[in-house]
Enzyme design. Structure first.
Site, PDB file in Angstrom:
ATOM      1  N   GLY A  95       8.180   6.241   7.118  1.00  7.06           N
ATOM      2  CA  GLY A  95       9.483   6.395   7.735  1.00  7.06           C
ATOM      3  C   GLY A  95       9.893   5.203   8.570  1.00  7.06           C
TER       4      GLY A  95
ATOM      5  CB  VAL B  89       1.743   0.129   4.896  1.00 11.26           C
ATOM      6  CG1 VAL B  89       0.337  -0.267   5.339  1.00 11.26           C
ATOM      7  CG2 VAL B  89       2.392   1.034   5.940  1.00 11.26           C
TER       8      VAL B  89
ATOM      9  CG  LEU C 298      -1.974  -1.087   1.315  1.00 10.10           C
ATOM     10  CD1 LEU C 298      -2.699  -1.019   2.656  1.00 10.10           C
ATOM     11  CD2 LEU C 298      -2.970  -0.964   0.164  1.00 10.10           C
TER      12      LEU C 298
ATOM     13  CG  ASP D 230       5.456  12.616  12.359  1.00  5.35           C
ATOM     14  OD1 ASP D 230       5.745  13.734  11.877  1.00  5.35           O
ATOM     15  OD2 ASP D 230       5.794  11.543  11.826  1.00  5.35           O
TER      16      ASP D 230
ATOM     17  CE  LYS E 145       3.265   2.015  10.512  1.00  9.31           C
ATOM     18  NZ  LYS E 145       3.453   3.066  11.558  1.00  9.31           N
TER      19      LYS E 145
END
Length: 281
Positions: free
Chosen positions: A44, A48, A40, A158, A62
């Protein structure tokens, strides 16, 4: 023989067993992703892949990169997101930890990241202002939940378009808690060594303590910069933004500071949409 970092993670998982979601074997992860066939995207912290559980539910898996931080990002993600339950926070369904083989299994969010939709293509916007406004409100609700609705406050560190996922109805979900920090006390001010986040969204106090103390307001700053991107239609790290005559965030700030009209005709034509943009800013 387990390395020290692996022992640390295993001890952490044992301590938080009542909080953590289902634990999967690496062989299970390979099976659910059909040997990692459908990729997908890449972030970082790892790649995924799309997968499917035995009950038919689609998931996003992930696969974490080999960590240089003794698994801090893995523990951050599991410990923080396991404490959440909110429509605007992505759901962690399970994880895998077998030494250096580490994976996180999330609900599958079909429309991918906000990043794909907010930046203009050939001068045209992909989402209506009504949709953008609802997305901005949804993200704000998710952040408010992390900062005030959880038993233990969670600071994300983030917030950016890439880490906002959109479901079938374009309902936003905050994701990627690899840099998150938990705040056990009532105060959200934390002590932190080093800088964390993405350039362009990092609050000034995060990279220099001369600007003040790091708190939940650091996430609010990142959210504000992201909303400016949603309004401006291009990334704040875009070279065109920095070489153009007027840097959009500075232009917005100067207008608000002088209490002047935003004069959004170049961005929005409809009066109703102009009001939505004013509310976003």
């Amino acid at each position: 023989m387990k390395v020290e970092g692996d022992k640390k993670i295993e001890a952490f998982l044992n301590r938080h067993e009542f909080l953590t979601p289902k634990r999967y074997r690496y062989s299970d992860v390979k099976n659910m992703t059909n040997s990692f066939r459908d990729k997908l995207g890449k972030g970082g912290y790892g790649d995924v892949y799309k997968g499917k559980l035995l009950d038919g539910q689609h998931v996003a898996v992930k696969i974490l990169n080999k960590s240089k931080s003794n698994g801090e990002d893995f523990m951050n993600e599991v410990s923080s997101i396991s404490r959440t339950s909110h429509v605007n926070i992505v759901t962690l369904l399970g994880f895998c930890f077998e030494g250096r083989r580490r994976a996180l299994i999330y609900e599958f969010v079909p429309n991918g990241s906000l990043e794909k939709f907010i930046f203009q293509k050939n001068g045209d916007r992909q989402l209506t202002w009504e949709m953008l406004y609802k997305i901005a409100v949804g993200i704000a609700r998710g952040l408010e939940y992390l900062h005030r609705g959880c038993k233990t406050r969670i600071l994300h560190f983030d917030i950016k378009p890439h880490n906002i996922l959109l479901d079938d109805d374009f309902c936003p979900k905050i994701s990627d808690f690899g840099l998150a920090k938990l705040c056990p006390g009532k105060e959200s001010v934390i002590s932190m060594t080093g800088c964390r986040g993405t350039i362009g969204y990092i609050a000034p106090e995060v990279y220099s303590r001369n600007f003040g103390r790091v708190s939940h307001k650091s996430d609010v700053y990142s959210y504000g910069m992201m909303v400016l991107e949603m309004v401006g239609g291009k990334t704040l790290n875009d070279e065109d933004y920095h070489t153009s005559e007027i840097y959009f965030p500075h232009w917005i700030y100067s207008r608000i500071e002088l209490d002047e009209e935003l004069r959004l005709q170049g961005i929005v034509d409809d009066d109703v949409d102009q009001e939505r943009v004013r509310k976003m800013i």
